[in-house]
Design a protein around this motif. Structure first.
Motif, PDB file in Angstrom:
ATOM      1  N   GLN A 226     -54.127 -61.243 -30.213  1.00 25.40           N
ATOM      2  CA  GLN A 226     -53.487 -60.689 -29.027  1.00 25.40           C
ATOM      3  C   GLN A 226     -54.269 -59.499 -28.473  1.00 25.40           C
ATOM      4  OE1 GLN A 226     -50.653 -62.140 -27.545  1.00 25.40           O
ATOM      5  NE2 GLN A 226     -51.327 -63.702 -28.997  1.00 25.40           N
ATOM      6  N   THR A 227     -55.204 -59.007 -29.287  1.00 25.99           N
ATOM      7  CA  THR A 227     -56.034 -57.878 -28.877  1.00 25.99           C
ATOM      8  C   THR A 227     -57.463 -58.381 -28.733  1.00 25.99           C
ATOM      9  OG1 THR A 227     -54.599 -56.397 -30.141  1.00 25.99           O
ATOM     10  CG2 THR A 227     -56.719 -55.512 -29.405  1.00 25.99           C
ATOM     11  N   LYS A 228     -57.826 -58.742 -27.517  1.00 28.26           N
ATOM     12  CA  LYS A 228     -59.143 -59.314 -27.269  1.00 28.26           C
ATOM     13  C   LYS A 228     -59.590 -58.937 -25.871  1.00 28.26           C
ATOM     14  CE  LYS A 228     -56.937 -63.735 -26.035  1.00 28.26           C
ATOM     15  NZ  LYS A 228     -56.875 -65.180 -26.357  1.00 28.26           N
ATOM     16  N   GLN A 229     -60.911 -58.858 -25.711  1.00 29.44           N
ATOM     17  CA  GLN A 229     -61.434 -58.387 -24.423  1.00 29.44           C
ATOM     18  C   GLN A 229     -62.848 -58.916 -24.219  1.00 29.44           C
ATOM     19  OE1 GLN A 229     -60.655 -54.228 -23.835  1.00 29.44           O
ATOM     20  NE2 GLN A 229     -62.434 -53.954 -22.489  1.00 29.44           N
ATOM     21  N   LEU A 230     -63.189 -59.195 -22.971  1.00 33.77           N
ATOM     22  CA  LEU A 230     -64.549 -59.599 -22.592  1.00 33.77           C
ATOM     23  C   LEU A 230     -65.105 -58.561 -21.635  1.00 33.77           C
ATOM     24  CD1 LEU A 230     -66.966 -61.549 -22.338  1.00 33.77           C
ATOM     25  CD2 LEU A 230     -65.670 -62.764 -20.557  1.00 33.77           C
ATOM     26  N   GLU A 231     -66.211 -57.942 -22.021  1.00 29.39           N
ATOM     27  CA  GLU A 231     -66.911 -56.979 -21.165  1.00 29.39           C
ATOM     28  C   GLU A 231     -68.195 -57.630 -20.662  1.00 29.39           C
ATOM     29  OE1 GLU A 231     -66.380 -54.005 -19.974  1.00 29.39           O
ATOM     30  OE2 GLU A 231     -64.565 -53.376 -21.037  1.00 29.39           O
TER      31      GLU A 231
ATOM     32  N   LEU B 263     -62.788 -66.933 -25.510  1.00 24.97           N
ATOM     33  CA  LEU B 263     -61.760 -65.900 -25.339  1.00 24.97           C
ATOM     34  C   LEU B 263     -60.389 -66.546 -25.150  1.00 24.97           C
ATOM     35  CD1 LEU B 263     -61.568 -62.741 -25.026  1.00 24.97           C
ATOM     36  CD2 LEU B 263     -61.424 -63.171 -22.579  1.00 24.97           C
TER      37      LEU B 263
ATOM     38  N   GLU C 278     -66.321 -66.937 -22.310  1.00 19.75           N
ATOM     39  CA  GLU C 278     -65.083 -67.044 -21.536  1.00 19.75           C
ATOM     40  C   GLU C 278     -64.183 -68.135 -22.103  1.00 19.75           C
ATOM     41  OE1 GLU C 278     -66.528 -65.560 -17.087  1.00 19.75           O
ATOM     42  OE2 GLU C 278     -66.797 -67.660 -17.667  1.00 19.75           O
TER      43      GLU C 278
ATOM     44  N   TRP D 173     -64.447 -49.389 -29.432  1.00 19.75           N
ATOM     45  CA  TRP D 173     -63.612 -50.462 -29.970  1.00 19.75           C
ATOM     46  C   TRP D 173     -63.433 -50.321 -31.482  1.00 19.75           C
ATOM     47  CZ3 TRP D 173     -60.920 -54.065 -27.248  1.00 19.75           C
ATOM     48  CH2 TRP D 173     -60.375 -55.143 -27.958  1.00 19.75           C
TER      49      TRP D 173
ATOM     50  N   PRO E 279     -58.651 -57.921 -33.887  1.00 27.03           N
ATOM     51  CA  PRO E 279     -59.047 -57.400 -32.569  1.00 27.03           C
ATOM     52  C   PRO E 279     -60.532 -57.653 -32.309  1.00 27.03           C
ATOM     53  CG  PRO E 279     -57.626 -55.829 -33.667  1.00 27.03           C
ATOM     54  CD  PRO E 279     -57.942 -56.891 -34.681  1.00 27.03           C
ATOM     55  N   THR E 280     -60.836 -58.304 -31.189  1.00 33.40           N
ATOM     56  CA  THR E 280     -62.203 -58.772 -30.931  1.00 33.40           C
ATOM     57  C   THR E 280     -62.658 -58.395 -29.534  1.00 33.40           C
ATOM     58  OG1 THR E 280     -61.876 -60.672 -32.421  1.00 33.40           O
ATOM     59  CG2 THR E 280     -63.694 -60.811 -30.841  1.00 33.40           C
ATOM     60  N   LEU E 281     -63.867 -57.857 -29.459  1.00 31.92           N
ATOM     61  CA  LEU E 281     -64.493 -57.524 -28.177  1.00 31.92           C
ATOM     62  C   LEU E 281     -65.754 -58.352 -28.000  1.00 31.92           C
ATOM     63  CD1 LEU E 281     -64.858 -55.748 -25.639  1.00 31.92           C
ATOM     64  CD2 LEU E 281     -66.100 -54.114 -27.086  1.00 31.92           C
TER      65      LEU E 281
END
Length: 228
Positions: free
Chosen positions: A187-192, A181, A178, A217, A161-163
């Motif tokens: 399957q658990t990834k996010q860009l803030e 990503l 971007e 996170w 899992p990566t943020l």
């Protein structure tokens, strides 16, 4: 380990990581309810003294923190001139892996799930270290990171899992994140994307937001692993 410093919330221990002929200095801060430990991976010439605020916020969530220098003092002096070692993520990741391996041999912390917080080129090193130790690293935070320094084929294999946290006013790095990503296999990834923030997140309120996002996170994914 030696040189402890007690207060009401945590215990600090000075740690020396032995790697080949090098000694890397670090500081391990425990809390009174450790749910896991976060290793800070610095890039672009920064030292273990840089992320103090973020580390303090993580500890308020019950997450032990390990701050270390991935370059020796001699290497730091060379890098100030050449600026090449900070981009050698194979070297940096190898040293992070050594820390992980030594933690897993230490009876006092070996059962704690591990998270990685990487900044700048350290973000790339954190991803690469997670790829090398997929069963040990349970969460990754990349702040203003350089995931583009990791081969896209390796990114596709990473399931941790990566943020990604990137400043709105850091367009070059934002584009790189971007793209990464999309490649990242997890399957658990996010860009803030933080409004008004630049690469170093020095604008008012930005580092506080980074710390809050990182704590949420890390806590979520280390707790999930601890309970599984």
């Amino acid at each position: 380990m030696s040189g402890s410093d007690n207060n009401t919330e945590n215990l600090r221990t000075f740690v020396q990581i032995i790697l080949d002929d090098n000694i890397l200095p670090g500081e391990l801060y425990r809390t009174n309810k450790d749910i896991g430990v976060c290793i800070f991976v610095h890039g672009s010439g920064s030292s273990r003294f840089s992320p103090r605020y973020v580390a303090e916020v993580l500890r308020s969530h019950g997450i032990a923190t390990f701050l270390l220098d991935l370059l020796t003092p001699q290497e730091e002096q060379v890098d100030k001139v050449t600026r090449h070692l900070r981009f050698n993520i194979d070297l940096l990741a190898k040293r992070v892996v050594s820390v992980i391996d030594q933690f897993k041999k230490d009876s006092t912390i070996k059962d704690l799930p591990i998270g990685l917080f990487g900044a700048s080129t350290g973000g790339g090193a954190a991803l690469l270290a997670a790829h090398e130790r997929p069963n040990e690293v349970k969460a990754i935070i990349s702040r203003g990171g350089r995931p583009d320094l990791v081969n896209s084929e390796i990114l596709k294999e990473i399931q941790t899992p990566t943020l990604f946290i990137v400043g709105e006013n850091d367009p070059g790095v934002l584009n790189l994140n971007e793209s990464a990503l999309k490649d990242l296999g997890s399957q658990t990834k996010q860009l803030e994307i933080l409004p008004k923030a630049s690469h170093l997140f020095e604008e008012p309120g930005c580092i506080e937001k980074v710390a809050d996002l990182a704590a949420q996170w890390i806590e979520q994914h280390l707790t999930n692993d601890h309970e599984s």
